[in-house]
Write an enzyme that holds these catalytic residues in place. Structure first.
Site, PDB file in Angstrom:
ATOM      1  CG  ASP A  42     -46.913  66.021 -12.903  1.00 42.56           C
ATOM      2  OD1 ASP A  42     -48.064  65.536 -13.065  1.00 42.56           O
ATOM      3  OD2 ASP A  42     -45.995  65.425 -12.306  1.00 42.56           O
TER       4      ASP A  42
ATOM      5  NE  ARG B  79     -42.396  56.504 -13.057  1.00 48.29           N
ATOM      6  CZ  ARG B  79     -42.133  56.190 -11.799  1.00 48.29           C
ATOM      7  NH1 ARG B  79     -42.229  54.937 -11.391  1.00 48.29           N
ATOM      8  NH2 ARG B  79     -41.769  57.109 -10.939  1.00 48.29           N
TER       9      ARG B  79
ATOM     10  CD  GLU C 168     -46.017  63.158 -14.908  1.00 44.38           C
ATOM     11  OE1 GLU C 168     -46.418  62.602 -13.856  1.00 44.38           O
ATOM     12  OE2 GLU C 168     -45.079  63.981 -14.915  1.00 44.38           O
TER      13      GLU C 168
ATOM     14  CG  ASP D 248     -42.862  67.404 -14.152  1.00 47.92           C
ATOM     15  OD1 ASP D 248     -41.729  67.056 -13.769  1.00 47.92           O
ATOM     16  OD2 ASP D 248     -43.831  66.629 -14.216  1.00 47.92           O
TER      17      ASP D 248
ATOM     18  CE  LYS E 169     -41.882  64.509 -15.964  1.00 46.68           C
ATOM     19  NZ  LYS E 169     -42.014  64.046 -14.572  1.00 46.68           N
TER      20      LYS E 169
ATOM     21  CG  ASP F  47     -48.286  62.681  -9.640  1.00 48.02           C
ATOM     22  OD1 ASP F  47     -47.902  63.397 -10.594  1.00 48.02           O
ATOM     23  OD2 ASP F  47     -48.108  62.982  -8.441  1.00 48.02           O
TER      24      ASP F  47
ATOM     25  CE  LYS G 136     -47.153  66.281  -9.243  1.00 45.22           C
ATOM     26  NZ  LYS G 136     -46.440  65.229  -8.511  1.00 45.22           N
TER      27      LYS G 136
HETATM   28  N1  BES Z   1     -42.946  65.534 -11.646  1.00 45.14           N
HETATM   29  C1  BES Z   1     -43.065  64.639 -10.568  1.00 45.14           C
HETATM   30  C2  BES Z   1     -41.792  64.536  -9.719  1.00 45.14           C
HETATM   31  C3  BES Z   1     -41.363  65.771  -8.983  1.00 45.14           C
HETATM   32  C4  BES Z   1     -41.629  65.896  -7.636  1.00 45.14           C
HETATM   33  C5  BES Z   1     -40.642  66.757  -9.606  1.00 45.14           C
HETATM   34  C6  BES Z   1     -41.202  67.009  -6.938  1.00 45.14           C
HETATM   35  C7  BES Z   1     -40.208  67.867  -8.906  1.00 45.14           C
HETATM   36  C8  BES Z   1     -40.491  67.991  -7.573  1.00 45.14           C
HETATM   37  C9  BES Z   1     -43.392  63.244 -11.087  1.00 45.14           C
HETATM   38  O1  BES Z   1     -44.163  63.200 -12.225  1.00 45.14           O
HETATM   39  C10 BES Z   1     -44.176  62.542 -10.022  1.00 45.14           C
HETATM   40  O2  BES Z   1     -45.238  62.999  -9.712  1.00 45.14           O
HETATM   41  N2  BES Z   1     -43.619  61.473  -9.478  1.00 45.14           N
HETATM   42  C11 BES Z   1     -44.259  60.714  -8.481  1.00 45.14           C
HETATM   43  C12 BES Z   1     -44.041  59.254  -8.785  1.00 45.14           C
HETATM   44  C13 BES Z   1     -44.862  58.324  -7.957  1.00 45.14           C
HETATM   45  C14 BES Z   1     -46.328  58.534  -8.199  1.00 45.14           C
HETATM   46  C15 BES Z   1     -44.446  56.913  -8.275  1.00 45.14           C
HETATM   47  C16 BES Z   1     -43.673  61.114  -7.130  1.00 45.14           C
HETATM   48  O3  BES Z   1     -42.488  61.413  -7.051  1.00 45.14           O
HETATM   49  O4  BES Z   1     -44.416  61.152  -6.162  1.00 45.14           O
HETATM   50 ZN    ZN Z   2     -43.974  64.808 -13.468  1.00 46.74          ZN
HETATM   51 MN    MN Z   3     -46.221  63.364 -11.790  1.00 46.54          MN
END
Ligand code: BES
Ligand code: ZN
Ligand code: MN
Length: 495
Positions: free
Chosen positions: A270, A351, A349, A288, A265, A347, A277
């Protein structure tokens, strides 16, 4: 930095600082015993006074006042002997190197590869020390223009052993290539997102391909459109940065042998998109693309180490931004394998881009596909920062990844991917939705990916906890860890 190995009696070795290990609660090793005698019992005295016990990562510096050719001795704790693994040597190598650096010593020697327990070969010990040393001394100072002269640097390390170690020279080279590859991945992650864009990553891939004679192909937006990568493109849409779909191929194995495919990825920033966020720590979301960095660095390492494997790295690279052209919550997109996805949270994204990359991976008829992604914050809740989560559809593959994790020090822990979880991503109006209710976040992330991986053996590594700012490990400095590179190489070495 220059690392070499040398066979010499410890008591005759001339150096500014000699690193010697000690196990907590054990007698002094034969070498340390001799050093102690030359220093008239000082070492025993320090241990008796409990100023140094030999706990993991503990250090103690003493001067020899010309009682030995070594000007100083740095004692380093290796913890309890029964808990010994190569990881203790990486840590010990790392801890001693940063201690030496901070004392302002520029060349030093280590006896850590001497006196290791029998289950560890001298060669593996030398690699571990080399790795730990170089990984700990990594520093990212590319943007500093002030005080650069004050940054202390270590120039040389001699790994001293009393008896010859078979393959010591090669072991140093192996450890150096590993550590340099990890440092390269760290650099890609530590550089900010106004430097590392999808285009930047594509150019890096081209550069590496040229240098190491790898095959490299970059798909641009139009090409991705043609392939039907509607899921991936929906993420890139909000950004001014063009998405890039990067593939690298290393044919080091026998012709016709099915390749291992690594998918990384690479969201170069992000922001969350329209599901924006919070501002707090959002700067860290330049990390990310850590999965993509590992995928690029690992294939480079495999080529440099001349591993006899066929390997493909796929790096879907995008930026996730809010704008008038960005995907909105509720939008529905069609992925490359035909499944429709309701984007309930922009967010989630990672996946979305992995979905199309994983479908694309089918064309290689892979022996196995391993994806690495900073996919969920939930993995930090579940496992903290010390271990990567693994989920997948093949027990043997997962077992081999776990084994590689133990050996490399980049440990992984399995979470279940049972079908019960699939219903958390059922959409009312599309085939699936991209985010659930918040329960079992790491598992639902993998459960989403499962929709695109039915054609091959697959394992998903959620590195959101392990890719960044892992505190308390002496060979992982602040910021990017470069996680995944050493794990992948160890896995590939064993197949
Ligand atoms: N890039 C983030 C995950 C992340 C969080 C990486 C903290 C490193 C540190 C990912 O894209 C994301 O935002 N995931 C969401 C998913 C949710 C919206 C289902 C998350 O973890 O909140
Ligand atoms: Zn992300
Ligand atoms: Mn995200």
């Amino acid at each position: 930095m220059n690392i070499k190995s040398k066979v010499e009696e410890a008591l005759k070795h001339t150096t500014d600082c000699l690193v010697v290990g000690h196990f907590e609660g054990e007698k002094l090793s034969p070498t340390l015993s001799e050093i102690d005698k030359a220093l008239k019992g000082t070492v025993k005295g320090i241990i008796a006074a409990k100023s140094f016990r030999g706990k993991t990562d503990e250090t103690y510096l003493l001067h020899t006042y010309k009682a030995l050719p070594a000007k100083s001795i740095l004692l380093i704790g290796l913890g309890k002997k029964k808990d010994f693994t190569l990881e203790k040597l990486r840590r010990g190598g790392g801890k001693s190197a940063t201690a030496v650096r901070d004392y302002g010593i520029s060349t030093f020697s280590t006896l850590l590869a001497d006196n290791v327990p029998e289950e560890v070969t001298g060669k593996d010990a030398v690699t571990a020390i080399t790795e730990g040393t170089l990984l700990s001394l990594y520093a990212f100072n590319n943007y500093k223009t002030d005080d650069v002269k004050e940054i202390k640097k270590v120039k040389g390390l001699t790994i001293v052993t009393g008896k010859p170690v078979k393959g010591a020279k090669e072991a140093v080279i192996y450890g150096t290539i590993l550590a340099e590859s990890v440092s390269y991945a760290r650099d890609l992650v530590n550089h900010p997102s106004n430097k590392v864009t999808p285009t930047y990553l594509a150019n890096e891939a081209k550069k590496i391909a040229k240098e190491l004679k790898l095959k490299c192909a970059i798909l641009d937006k139009a090409a991705m459109n043609k392939m039907g990568m509607g899921s991936l493109l929906s993420v890139a849409k909000g950004s001014e940065q063009e998405p890039k779909f990067i593939t690298l191929q290393y044919d080091g194995g026998k012709k016709g042998v099915a390749p291992t495919v690594v998918v990384g990825k690479a969201v170069t920033f992000d922001s969350g998109g329209i599901s924006l966020k919070h501002a707090k720590n959002m700067d860290e979301m330049k990390m990310d693309m850590s999965g993509g960095a590992a995928a690029i660095a690992a294939i480079a390492a495999a080529a440099k180490l001349k591993l006899k494997v066929n390997l493909v790295s796929i790096i879907p690279a995008v930026e996730n931004m809010p704008s008038g052209r960005a995907s909105k919550p509720g939008d529905i997109v069609k992925s490359m394998n035909g499944k429709t996805i309701e984007i309930t949270n922009t967010d989630a994204e990672g996946r979305l881009i992995l979905a199309d990359a994983l479908t694309y991976a089918e064309r290689y008829k892979p022996a196995a596909v391993i994806d690495l992604a900073t996919l969920t914050g939930a993995v930090i809740v579940a496992l903290g920062h010390f271990v990567t989560a693994v989920l997948g559809n093949d027990d043997a593959l997962i077992k081999n990844i776990k084994k590689a994790g133990e050996a490399s020090g980049e440990r992984v822990w399995e979470l279940p991917l049972w079908e019960e979880y699939d219903k958390l991503l059922k959409s009312d109006i599309a085939d699936i939705k991209n985010s659930g209710t918040g329960q079992a976040g790491t598992i639902t992330g993998a459960s989403f990916l499962k929709n695109f991986t039915s054609k091959y053996k697959w394992a998903h590594l959620d590195i959101a906890g392990t890719a960044w700012d892992v505190k308390g490990n002496p060979y992982l400095p602040k910021g990017a860890t470069g996680v995944g590179v050493r794990l992948l190489i160890e896995y590939l070495k064993n197949i």
